[in-house]
Design a protein around this motif. Structure first.
Motif, PDB file in Angstrom:
ATOM      1  N   LEU A  15      -8.304   1.332   5.625  1.00 41.03           N
ATOM      2  CA  LEU A  15      -7.877   0.295   4.811  1.00 41.03           C
ATOM      3  C   LEU A  15      -7.755   0.708   3.354  1.00 41.03           C
ATOM      4  N   ASN A  16      -8.684   1.609   2.885  1.00 41.05           N
ATOM      5  CA  ASN A  16      -8.511   2.286   1.480  1.00 41.05           C
ATOM      6  C   ASN A  16      -7.293   3.115   1.382  1.00 41.05           C
ATOM      7  N   VAL A  17      -6.831   3.804   2.137  1.00 40.81           N
ATOM      8  CA  VAL A  17      -5.707   4.720   1.985  1.00 40.81           C
ATOM      9  C   VAL A  17      -4.423   3.751   2.307  1.00 40.81           C
ATOM     10  N   PHE A  18      -4.572   2.840   3.173  1.00 41.37           N
ATOM     11  CA  PHE A  18      -3.409   1.753   3.295  1.00 41.37           C
ATOM     12  C   PHE A  18      -3.023   1.116   2.030  1.00 41.37           C
ATOM     13  N   SER A  19      -4.161   0.495   1.593  1.00 42.92           N
ATOM     14  CA  SER A  19      -3.886  -0.323   0.370  1.00 42.92           C
ATOM     15  C   SER A  19      -3.640   0.648  -0.795  1.00 42.92           C
ATOM     16  N   ILE A  20      -3.882   1.580  -1.149  1.00 44.19           N
ATOM     17  CA  ILE A  20      -3.601   2.354  -2.389  1.00 44.19           C
ATOM     18  C   ILE A  20      -2.206   3.228  -1.934  1.00 44.19           C
ATOM     19  N   SER A  21      -1.693   3.081  -0.815  1.00 37.49           N
ATOM     20  CA  SER A  21      -0.397   3.661  -0.533  1.00 37.49           C
ATOM     21  C   SER A  21       0.614   2.514  -0.909  1.00 37.49           C
ATOM     22  N   VAL A  22       0.356   1.091  -0.348  1.00 37.62           N
ATOM     23  CA  VAL A  22       1.464   0.004  -0.547  1.00 37.62           C
ATOM     24  C   VAL A  22       1.147  -0.644  -1.735  1.00 37.62           C
ATOM     25  N   MET A  23       0.248  -0.679  -2.504  1.00 41.26           N
ATOM     26  CA  MET A  23      -0.006  -1.337  -3.607  1.00 41.26           C
ATOM     27  C   MET A  23       1.045  -1.024  -4.632  1.00 41.26           C
ATOM     28  N   PRO A  24       1.357   0.376  -4.991  1.00 39.45           N
ATOM     29  CA  PRO A  24       2.156   0.647  -6.102  1.00 39.45           C
ATOM     30  C   PRO A  24       3.650  -0.205  -5.779  1.00 39.45           C
ATOM     31  N   PHE A  25       4.240   0.002  -4.641  1.00 38.77           N
ATOM     32  CA  PHE A  25       5.249  -0.692  -4.287  1.00 38.77           C
ATOM     33  C   PHE A  25       5.232  -2.119  -4.279  1.00 38.77           C
ATOM     34  N   ILE A  26       4.222  -2.745  -4.011  1.00 42.62           N
ATOM     35  CA  ILE A  26       4.280  -4.317  -4.153  1.00 42.62           C
ATOM     36  C   ILE A  26       4.120  -4.662  -5.739  1.00 42.62           C
ATOM     37  N   MET A  27       3.301  -3.822  -6.721  1.00 40.89           N
ATOM     38  CA  MET A  27       3.332  -4.191  -7.776  1.00 40.89           C
ATOM     39  C   MET A  27       4.598  -3.781  -8.835  1.00 40.89           C
ATOM     40  N   ILE A  87       5.151  -3.469   6.935  1.00 38.11           N
ATOM     41  CA  ILE A  87       4.054  -4.206   6.038  1.00 38.11           C
ATOM     42  C   ILE A  87       3.875  -3.561   4.839  1.00 38.11           C
ATOM     43  N   THR A  88       4.573  -4.104   3.958  1.00 41.13           N
ATOM     44  CA  THR A  88       4.613  -3.540   2.602  1.00 41.13           C
ATOM     45  C   THR A  88       4.507  -4.671   1.694  1.00 41.13           C
ATOM     46  N   SER A  89       4.077  -5.846   1.892  1.00 43.19           N
ATOM     47  CA  SER A  89       4.159  -6.789   1.077  1.00 43.19           C
ATOM     48  C   SER A  89       2.630  -7.210   0.578  1.00 43.19           C
ATOM     49  N   ILE A  90       2.577  -8.069  -0.104  1.00 48.85           N
ATOM     50  CA  ILE A  90       1.213  -8.407  -0.300  1.00 48.85           C
ATOM     51  C   ILE A  90       0.383  -9.347   0.843  1.00 48.85           C
ATOM     52  N   THR A  91       1.691 -10.132   1.220  1.00 49.35           N
ATOM     53  CA  THR A  91       1.044 -10.998   2.485  1.00 49.35           C
ATOM     54  C   THR A  91       0.438 -10.168   3.399  1.00 49.35           C
ATOM     55  N   GLY A  92       1.227  -9.093   3.863  1.00 45.29           N
ATOM     56  CA  GLY A  92       1.054  -8.257   4.975  1.00 45.29           C
ATOM     57  C   GLY A  92      -0.042  -7.320   4.750  1.00 45.29           C
ATOM     58  N   LEU A  93      -0.618  -7.086   3.439  1.00 46.88           N
ATOM     59  CA  LEU A  93      -1.647  -6.298   3.069  1.00 46.88           C
ATOM     60  C   LEU A  93      -2.967  -7.312   3.240  1.00 46.88           C
ATOM     61  N   GLY A  94      -2.640  -8.607   2.986  1.00 44.14           N
ATOM     62  CA  GLY A  94      -3.607  -9.506   3.127  1.00 44.14           C
ATOM     63  C   GLY A  94      -3.970  -9.641   4.548  1.00 44.14           C
ATOM     64  N   VAL A  95      -3.211  -9.768   5.572  1.00 45.89           N
ATOM     65  CA  VAL A  95      -3.311 -10.072   7.103  1.00 45.89           C
ATOM     66  C   VAL A  95      -4.102  -8.753   7.240  1.00 45.89           C
ATOM     67  N   LEU A 138      -2.379   8.402  10.726  1.00 44.91           N
ATOM     68  CA  LEU A 138      -1.562   7.701  11.684  1.00 44.91           C
ATOM     69  C   LEU A 138      -1.622   6.093  11.452  1.00 44.91           C
ATOM     70  N   GLY A 139      -2.469   5.549  11.131  1.00 41.73           N
ATOM     71  CA  GLY A 139      -2.804   4.039  10.979  1.00 41.73           C
ATOM     72  C   GLY A 139      -1.752   3.758   9.696  1.00 41.73           C
ATOM     73  N   SER A 140      -1.856   4.497   8.656  1.00 41.44           N
ATOM     74  CA  SER A 140      -1.150   4.268   7.458  1.00 41.44           C
ATOM     75  C   SER A 140       0.445   4.228   7.865  1.00 41.44           C
ATOM     76  N   ALA A 141       0.780   5.521   8.308  1.00 44.81           N
ATOM     77  CA  ALA A 141       2.013   5.690   8.811  1.00 44.81           C
ATOM     78  C   ALA A 141       2.622   4.520   9.752  1.00 44.81           C
ATOM     79  N   LEU A 142       2.017   3.959  10.545  1.00 40.58           N
ATOM     80  CA  LEU A 142       2.350   2.975  11.768  1.00 40.58           C
ATOM     81  C   LEU A 142       2.572   1.613  10.928  1.00 40.58           C
ATOM     82  N   LEU A 143       1.399   1.324  10.086  1.00 36.57           N
ATOM     83  CA  LEU A 143       1.854   0.144   9.309  1.00 36.57           C
ATOM     84  C   LEU A 143       3.021  -0.223   8.582  1.00 36.57           C
ATOM     85  N   VAL A 144       3.115   0.860   7.652  1.00 41.07           N
ATOM     86  CA  VAL A 144       4.535   1.082   6.998  1.00 41.07           C
ATOM     87  C   VAL A 144       5.822   1.098   7.795  1.00 41.07           C
TER      88      VAL A 144
END
Length: 433
Positions: free
Chosen positions: A255-267, A390-398, A380-386
């Motif tokens: 979850l930490n890796v995924f959040s720091i991976s997608v948060m730059p794109f979101i912001m 799932i690259t929006s703030i709503t997707g990250l929240g889910v 693998l988890g981060s790659a699958l979610l991306v």
């Protein structure tokens, strides 16, 4: 009379000297208590700098070496290819032959891999081969960093050591890309390999002279074989205790890796924040993670590990709900991410210490399986979610809400689980807990 006075003064001076010596000894013991933690933090930085220090240099390497984007990606993937699976070998070897020889040998392999990349820096193929060797060698640092703490500490002291270790483990990846960008901009990307070689070389010398063995080698007639490795890994995977606590470690890290991976794109893409401004905003979750680790350390005598893990899971579930329900302003989104990071800082040391505490003889094996699974699940988890978009703030929240719910279940179920047997030869001499 004067003789009695002289004797009284002598004994008084002796008592003062003895008190002073006792204070010095206590202070020395207090300092020495933290030396293993310092070594572990230096070791965990080996694997992380090998990965994140090079990331800012990839565009320059892509251009200078005139290679494709796919080949450029292999500069990262090759390192992970060596780093993750190699831990599965270092763990059992360190249980059998001791931590020190395995650590020094593995770091030397990493140094050789860096030197190969350095001296053949005009060839992308040779750099990739060097990166594989570097990753294979760096795997030992990840295993020994964790298991040496398990060797040295017990109970609340282990939780405290893991708290500071977890802070460094999470904080180093936020600093090293800045250093990598500075080196690439001012000295060229080759300087990154010089820096990594220098760090590992100095660390190897320090450990050679100062690192003390924390786990005695097995006697020749008691040493395990390859079949015992496989059997022990299978016993761990069958254990509810290992599955629950390693699951907490893996999910927290993923979850930490995924959040720091997608948060730059979101912001940057959705909010319109530039990279420099976002870089300053990232200090908020970074500080929150450190505060969570400090809280985990300070409360270790007052709350059980399970209660802290459940509280952290609840905070992270609330963080996900905040991303789903609150207005999507920069401040509120970063506050939600900071709440998640705070829970992450609380959870990691408690989950890792709970995972390793039942093991002494096979602690390296348990650490290796947990570490390899952590890397595999995160990548693998981060790659699958991306890939699922799932690259929006709503997707990250889910994702955070779902992750928090699973973590709550695992921490509640873990309370009554039984660890796997801490014995290489449990096939022949079963030990019941």
């Amino acid at each position: 009379m004067s003789s009695d006075s002289g004797n009284g003064a002598y004994y008084k001076d002796s008592a003062v000297i003895q008190q002073h010596q006792n204070r010095q000894q206590k202070e020395l013991n207090r300092r020495e208590k933290w030396i293993p933690v310092i070594y572990s933090c230096l070791l965990i930085a080996v694997g992380q700098t090998g990965m994140s220090l090079l990331l800012p240099a990839l565009p320059a390497m892509h251009q200078d070496l005139n290679i494709s984007s796919q080949m450029t990606q292999w500069l990262v993937s090759a390192y992970l290819l060596g780093f993750g699976p190699s831990q599965l070998f270092y763990g059992p070897l360190s249980d059998i032959y001791g931590r020190r020889p395995v650590l020094l040998s593995g770091l030397m392999v990493a140094v050789l891999g860096i030197l190969l990349s350095l001296f053949a820096h005009h060839s992308a193929a040779m750099i990739i081969l060097g990166r594989v060797l570097q990753g294979i060698g760096a795997g030992c640092a990840s295993v020994i960093a964790r298991v040496s703490l398990r060797d040295r500490y017990e109970g609340a002291h282990l939780r405290q050591a893991m708290a500071y270790f977890g802070i460094v483990m999470a904080f180093v990846p936020t600093i090293t890309p800045l250093a990598g960008g500075f080196l690439t901009t001012h000295f060229g990307w080759v300087s990154i390999f010089f820096t990594m070689a220098g760090y590992l070389g100095l660390l190897w010398i320090l450990l050679f002279y100062r690192f003390e063995e924390t786990h005695a080698a097995e006697a020749a007639d008691e040493r395990a074989h390859v079949s015992d490795f496989v059997h022990q890994y299978w016993q761990l995977l069958k254990s509810d205790h290992f599955r629950c606590y390693s699951g907490v470690v893996w999910i927290q890290y993923s979850l930490n890796v995924f959040s720091i991976s997608v948060m730059p794109f979101i912001m940057q893409m959705q909010v319109g924040m530039n990279a420099d401004t976002y870089g300053r905003w990232t200090l908020l979750p970074a500080v929150s993670l450190v505060l969570g680790g400090i809280l985990a350390s300070k409360t270790r005598h007052f709350f059980s590990k399970e209660s802290v893990l459940q509280a952290a899971s609840l905070l992270q579930l609330v963080a996900g709900l905040g991303m789903l329900l609150l207005p999507h302003s920069a401040l509120l989104m970063m506050l939600s991410l900071s709440l998640f990071a705070f829970g992450n800082g609380m959870a990691f040391p408690n989950a890792l210490s709970s995972l390793l505490e039942p093991y002494k003889r096979t602690a390296g094996t348990a650490t290796a399986l947990a570490g390899a699974g952590q890397m595999l699940s995160a990548s693998l988890g981060s790659a699958l979610l991306v890939s699922l978009g799932i690259t929006s703030i709503t997707g990250l929240g889910v994702v955070l809400v779902a992750g928090g719910a699973v973590l709550l279940y695992l921490t509640r179920h873990a309370r009554n689980t039984i660890p796997a047997c801490d014995d290489w030869h449990s096939r022949h001499h079963p030990v019941h807990h």
